[in-house]
Design a protein around this motif. Structure first.
Motif, mmCIF file in Angstrom:
data_model
loop_
_atom_site.group_PDB
_atom_site.id
_atom_site.type_symbol
_atom_site.label_atom_id
_atom_site.label_comp_id
_atom_site.label_asym_id
_atom_site.label_seq_id
_atom_site.Cartn_x
_atom_site.Cartn_y
_atom_site.Cartn_z
ATOM 1 N N UNK A 37 0.834 -1.207 0.000
ATOM 2 C CA UNK A 37 0.000 0.000 0.000
ATOM 3 C C UNK A 37 0.865 1.252 0.000
ATOM 4 N N UNK A 38 1.930 1.233 0.793
ATOM 5 C CA UNK A 38 2.835 2.367 0.827
ATOM 6 C C UNK A 38 3.523 2.575 -0.508
ATOM 7 N N UNK A 39 3.930 1.487 -1.145
ATOM 8 C CA UNK A 39 4.628 1.616 -2.423
ATOM 9 C C UNK A 39 3.693 2.133 -3.512
ATOM 10 N N UNK A 40 2.456 1.624 -3.528
ATOM 11 C CA UNK A 40 1.491 2.109 -4.527
ATOM 12 C C UNK A 40 1.196 3.590 -4.328
ATOM 13 N N UNK A 41 1.096 4.003 -3.081
ATOM 14 C CA UNK A 41 0.833 5.412 -2.783
ATOM 15 C C UNK A 41 2.008 6.289 -3.222
ATOM 16 N N UNK A 42 3.228 5.830 -2.993
ATOM 17 C CA UNK A 42 4.399 6.575 -3.429
ATOM 18 C C UNK A 42 4.391 6.763 -4.943
ATOM 19 N N UNK A 43 4.101 5.685 -5.667
ATOM 20 C CA UNK A 43 4.071 5.762 -7.133
ATOM 21 C C UNK A 43 2.988 6.723 -7.600
ATOM 22 N N UNK A 44 1.829 6.674 -6.942
ATOM 23 C CA UNK A 44 0.721 7.565 -7.298
ATOM 24 C C UNK A 44 1.124 9.026 -7.116
ATOM 25 N N UNK A 45 1.790 9.328 -6.005
ATOM 26 C CA UNK A 45 2.191 10.695 -5.725
ATOM 27 C C UNK A 45 3.275 11.166 -6.687
ATOM 28 N N UNK A 46 4.251 10.305 -6.955
ATOM 29 C CA UNK A 46 5.335 10.690 -7.856
ATOM 30 C C UNK A 46 4.806 10.987 -9.257
ATOM 31 N N UNK A 47 3.959 10.092 -9.769
ATOM 32 C CA UNK A 47 3.433 10.288 -11.119
ATOM 33 C C UNK A 47 2.553 11.531 -11.181
ATOM 34 N N UNK A 48 1.797 11.801 -10.127
ATOM 35 C CA UNK A 48 0.909 12.963 -10.125
ATOM 36 C C UNK A 48 1.684 14.274 -10.170
ATOM 37 N N UNK A 49 2.946 14.246 -9.749
ATOM 38 C CA UNK A 49 3.745 15.466 -9.717
ATOM 39 C C UNK A 49 4.502 15.715 -11.017
ATOM 40 N N UNK A 50 4.538 14.719 -11.886
ATOM 41 C CA UNK A 50 5.162 14.925 -13.195
ATOM 42 C C UNK A 50 4.208 15.767 -14.031
ATOM 43 N N UNK A 51 4.656 16.888 -14.591
ATOM 44 C CA UNK A 51 3.755 17.771 -15.358
ATOM 45 C C UNK A 51 3.003 17.004 -16.439
ATOM 46 N N UNK A 52 1.698 17.245 -16.528
ATOM 47 C CA UNK A 52 0.880 16.524 -17.512
ATOM 48 C C UNK A 52 0.993 17.131 -18.906
ATOM 49 N N UNK A 53 1.301 18.428 -18.988
ATOM 50 C CA UNK A 53 1.441 19.060 -20.296
ATOM 51 C C UNK A 53 2.798 18.710 -20.886
#
Length: 215
Positions: free
Chosen positions: A65-81
């Motif tokens: 759960x911790x690892x999935x959450x880390x991945x979710x947060x990291x990817x969300x911070x990569x600019x989408x544009x």
């Protein structure tokens, strides 16, 4: 372990899982995996005893759960544009690296800890792989927009170099003596990485850096 959820107010199950995962990440960053127990998460999150074990029955499930959450947060911070040129991409990634080395420092330390554990535990391998693919897919999209002939291969290199830079600055032998991360220096480093994975040519004026005496 109890199959009945301990009473903890009106928070939804999704909110409770996220709180538990975020708390687990903080504990791992502070104390390593030895500090990660169900009871420790309950206490640190301010939840009734038994809450963490209700949602994540085993320690392996809690780590996942911790690892999935880390991945979710990291990817969300990569600019989408998608960037329009290398300089824009370098600034964006340099800014992101600066964030991960400063405000997001603890989270990155936890990611390295959990990655090592996932590499040793076959049950965690799917989560490790899924997280890695998500980050590389985002990187490949950026590199494709910059004209990479083989975006996926270039994304593998960029991900490896980025992880290496983060590890070196956060946990490497010289990490304690390094100066405070500088956004301009990180942007310059990223630009060199992008030039390496994309290649440089005389047709790319931004990639041409004449030396002393050059015309």
């Amino acid at each position: 372990m109890s199959t009945r959820e301990p009473s903890a107010g009106p928070a939804s199950a999704t909110d409770r899982r996220t709180l538990i995962a975020d708390t687990a990440i903080g504990l791992v960053a502070a104390s390593g995996l030895r500090g990660l127990t169900h009871r420790a998460v309950d206490a640190a999150a301010g939840l009734p005893a038994g809450s963490t074990s209700y949602y994540f029955r085993t320690r392996t499930a809690l780590i996942a759960a911790g690892y999935r959450r880390l991945a979710e947060l990291d990817v969300s911070e990569v600019p989408s544009s998608l960037p329009t040129d290398r300089d824009e991409a370098a600034r964006a990634l340099g800014t992101l690296l600066h964030h991960w080395l400063t405000a997001g420092r603890e989270r990155q330390l936890a990611r390295f800890e959990l990655s090592l554990e996932a590499a040793r535990n076959p049950e965690l391998e799917p989560d490790l792989r899924e997280a890695g693919l998500a980050v590389r897919a985002r990187a490949a999209a950026v590199l494709a927009a910059l004209g990479a002939p083989n975006p996926q291969e270039s994304a593998e290199l960029l991900a490896a170099w980025t992880d290496g830079l983060l590890y070196d600055r956060l946990a490497g032998a010289l990490a304690p003596s390094r100066p405070t991360p500088d956004p301009a220096e990180l942007t310059s480093t990223v630009r060199r990485m992008l030039d390496a994975v994309l290649g440089t040519s005389a047709q790319d004026p931004a990639a041409y850096h004449p030396g002393p005496g050059s015309p």
